[in-house]
Design a protein around this motif. Sequence first.
Motif, mmCIF file in Angstrom:
data_model
loop_
_atom_site.group_PDB
_atom_site.id
_atom_site.type_symbol
_atom_site.label_atom_id
_atom_site.label_comp_id
_atom_site.label_asym_id
_atom_site.label_seq_id
_atom_site.Cartn_x
_atom_site.Cartn_y
_atom_site.Cartn_z
ATOM 1 N N ILE A 133 18.552 194.529 68.162
ATOM 2 C CA ILE A 133 19.506 193.760 68.968
ATOM 3 C C ILE A 133 19.091 192.290 69.091
ATOM 4 O O ILE A 133 19.948 191.412 69.189
ATOM 5 N N ASP A 134 17.787 192.004 69.003
ATOM 6 C CA ASP A 134 17.353 190.608 69.147
ATOM 7 C C ASP A 134 17.791 189.751 67.964
ATOM 8 O O ASP A 134 17.972 188.549 68.092
ATOM 9 N N ARG A 135 17.948 190.387 66.805
ATOM 10 C CA ARG A 135 18.328 189.604 65.621
ATOM 11 C C ARG A 135 19.843 189.400 65.557
ATOM 12 O O ARG A 135 20.324 188.533 64.842
ATOM 13 N N CYS A 136 20.609 190.237 66.257
ATOM 14 C CA CYS A 136 22.068 190.246 66.092
ATOM 15 C C CYS A 136 22.675 188.963 66.641
ATOM 16 O O CYS A 136 22.296 188.483 67.710
ATOM 17 N N ILE A 137 23.623 188.395 65.885
ATOM 18 C CA ILE A 137 24.311 187.183 66.344
ATOM 19 C C ILE A 137 25.758 187.478 66.706
ATOM 20 O O ILE A 137 26.561 186.564 66.875
ATOM 21 N N SER A 138 26.127 188.739 66.776
ATOM 22 C CA SER A 138 27.479 189.166 67.179
ATOM 23 C C SER A 138 28.578 188.572 66.301
ATOM 24 O O SER A 138 29.625 188.182 66.792
ATOM 25 N N CYS A 139 28.347 188.530 65.002
ATOM 26 C CA CYS A 139 29.368 187.967 64.108
ATOM 27 C C CYS A 139 30.458 188.986 63.791
ATOM 28 O O CYS A 139 31.515 188.630 63.282
ATOM 29 N N ALA A 140 30.196 190.271 64.043
ATOM 30 C CA ALA A 140 31.168 191.356 63.846
ATOM 31 C C ALA A 140 31.561 191.553 62.390
ATOM 32 O O ALA A 140 32.583 192.161 62.097
ATOM 33 N N ILE A 141 30.734 191.062 61.450
ATOM 34 C CA ILE A 141 31.037 191.310 60.028
ATOM 35 C C ILE A 141 30.906 192.803 59.738
ATOM 36 O O ILE A 141 31.719 193.385 59.023
ATOM 37 N N CYS A 142 29.900 193.428 60.346
ATOM 38 C CA CYS A 142 29.690 194.860 60.102
ATOM 39 C C CYS A 142 30.915 195.661 60.534
ATOM 40 O O CYS A 142 31.320 196.605 59.879
ATOM 41 N N GLN A 143 31.507 195.246 61.656
ATOM 42 C CA GLN A 143 32.685 195.966 62.133
ATOM 43 C C GLN A 143 33.831 195.814 61.141
ATOM 44 O O GLN A 143 34.544 196.765 60.847
ATOM 45 N N TRP A 200 27.895 206.441 55.228
ATOM 46 C CA TRP A 200 26.576 206.152 54.658
ATOM 47 C C TRP A 200 26.658 205.331 53.381
ATOM 48 O O TRP A 200 25.983 205.614 52.411
ATOM 49 N N CYS A 201 27.555 204.357 53.352
ATOM 50 C CA CYS A 201 27.629 203.503 52.164
ATOM 51 C C CYS A 201 26.625 202.369 52.257
ATOM 52 O O CYS A 201 26.264 201.779 51.244
ATOM 53 N N GLY A 202 26.197 202.015 53.457
ATOM 54 C CA GLY A 202 25.223 200.942 53.606
ATOM 55 C C GLY A 202 25.807 199.550 53.510
ATOM 56 O O GLY A 202 25.080 198.589 53.313
ATOM 57 N N LEU A 203 27.123 199.408 53.629
ATOM 58 C CA LEU A 203 27.714 198.070 53.540
ATOM 59 C C LEU A 203 27.334 197.219 54.743
ATOM 60 O O LEU A 203 27.130 196.012 54.605
ATOM 61 N N PHE A 263 25.938 193.537 54.300
ATOM 62 C CA PHE A 263 26.703 192.381 54.727
ATOM 63 C C PHE A 263 26.017 191.625 55.867
ATOM 64 O O PHE A 263 26.303 190.452 56.081
ATOM 65 N N CYS A 264 25.148 192.271 56.648
ATOM 66 C CA CYS A 264 24.570 191.638 57.839
ATOM 67 C C CYS A 264 23.786 190.389 57.458
ATOM 68 O O CYS A 264 22.829 190.456 56.682
ATOM 69 N N PRO A 265 24.159 189.209 57.978
ATOM 70 C CA PRO A 265 23.466 187.987 57.574
ATOM 71 C C PRO A 265 22.067 187.867 58.167
ATOM 72 O O PRO A 265 21.248 187.107 57.666
ATOM 73 N N LYS A 266 21.776 188.633 59.237
ATOM 74 C CA LYS A 266 20.469 188.504 59.901
ATOM 75 C C LYS A 266 19.621 189.763 59.763
ATOM 76 O O LYS A 266 18.620 189.920 60.473
ATOM 77 N N ASN A 317 26.739 186.584 47.565
ATOM 78 C CA ASN A 317 27.183 186.498 48.953
ATOM 79 C C ASN A 317 28.466 187.325 49.114
ATOM 80 O O ASN A 317 29.527 186.949 48.647
ATOM 81 N N LEU A 318 28.321 188.459 49.767
ATOM 82 C CA LEU A 318 29.440 189.390 49.799
ATOM 83 C C LEU A 318 30.583 188.877 50.670
ATOM 84 O O LEU A 318 31.743 189.201 50.422
ATOM 85 N N VAL A 319 30.260 188.062 51.687
ATOM 86 C CA VAL A 319 31.328 187.513 52.532
ATOM 87 C C VAL A 319 32.210 186.583 51.702
ATOM 88 O O VAL A 319 33.442 186.597 51.792
#
Lengths: 123, 413
Positions: A38-48, A81-84, A88-91, B295-297
Amino acid sequence: MVMEVVLKNLFKKPMTIKFPYESIETAPRYRGKHEFYIDRCISCAICQRVCPNQAIRMVPSKNKEKYPKLYPEIDLGKCCWCGLCEEFCPKDAIKLTQDYFLSTFDPNTVILPPDREKDKSLK
Amino acid sequence: MSEDTTYTIPIGPLHPAIHEPITLKLQVSGEEIVGVDVICSQVHRGIEWIGMNRNHPIQSIYLAERVCGICNICHPLCMVQAVEKAAEIEVPERADYIRTIMAELERIHSHLLWAGVAAHEIGFDTVFHYTWALRENVMDLIEYLTGNRVTKAIMMIGGVRRDITDEGAKKIREGMKFYLSNFRKIEEIFLHDPTIKMRTRDVGILTKKDALELCAVGPVARSSGVPKDVRQDFPYAAYGDYGVKAILPDQYNGEIHGDVFDRIIVRLLEVKQSVNIINWALENMPSGPIISEKNLVRLKLRLKKAEGEGVGRAEAPRGEDIHYVRLQANREPFLSWKIRAPTYNNVLPWIPMLLGQQIADVPIVAASTDPCMSCLNRVTVVDTDKKKEFQITKEYMHDLSVKKTRRLIRNGR
């Protein structure tokens, strides 16, 4: 000829293992239960947005003073379980671990809240 | 009993001899099959609809993977090729080689799986367990390379997601050595065993003419003597560099019968061919990047802007697989997505194969095309009662519909 095979099979180790007590080592690239930092997360919501099964939802954390933004909550029941999300997570805040002990009797434990306690036994 | 008396035996939609939902209506006269009716599309899951309404192309790769549990490299590979053509995205050469290796590993595991199922269908369960134990080796290899045994999640638009390391290459080489050393044993079990030969020789014959007319694809067409292979005719990935030759049964014993035994020959020889292709690809694999857009984005944004259409073709273990994709600018899901799975073509040849056979041959003949109903999921109604041919007209359908409504009303009260 037949006796040879029979004797060989009699003294061979079984092909199966006693599962909950022993387990087969997974492949190094295995994608198991998610670890969230959670400390690394920047809440960009790309994962969502990238999750193919919409298993990720952005929710507020319990500790609102320290973590005021929205963080991903993962529904393991929907996850494919695709691991996307990891890719995709930038952090690098989401990591898929080697843990495959996912079966549970309690449906509430299927949803992983963002501020859950870290499992110490994981690598 | 007069000779014209025929009975209709329904098999399916759920039946222990057929592992996936499909209905066969067999008209039998005594023990002989005189008419076959195949009713498909009982596992429609709306995959294309989700791809056209909810998912963006990157998400749809993982949906395409789930069209079929066994062809889970071919379907995404096909879809990814179509999207790459539509959006004009380049693929690095190394990614092409990795795709080739993965597709061939999949072919080995699918053909061995099929061989086991075929042995099981004729009641030869020892061989079933033996081939599946051999298959376990390639499954472990796939798990090592991709992280998962079944849904491999390795495809990405513009390349692949995971590289083959030196250690991975070493493991693949060891695995291929294992299969080459065991090939003689598999060959002996399947091609020299009197039981298998008795049950499969001259059973379920599909002539070359029928195969061409009914557009059979893959091993079914090849075993009838049609040299048809996408890897040979329209090379994709790294197959163009290798030069694949379609395998016909006469390469083994110089004769083509078009029966179940020939399908076994073709599939087993293809396992050997796949081993050779993998060994060649490992030797000649160029170094370099594995994906054109890291860069996937950015890739996602580029796909959103892209406009155009593309067709992807791939030789799945069961035959030719086609994906058609159309993209529209500023629309994330596909405008159009059409999947044509190989089983769609291979179900129609069941009819000439089954006519004149015995009921006991139905499971092995049906299984010999390696059907995959969840791939199929389209409506096909065929009527083949030779004596009274009839077509379903609009009036007839309407009549049926009215009758059903009346029946429901009557029963509802």
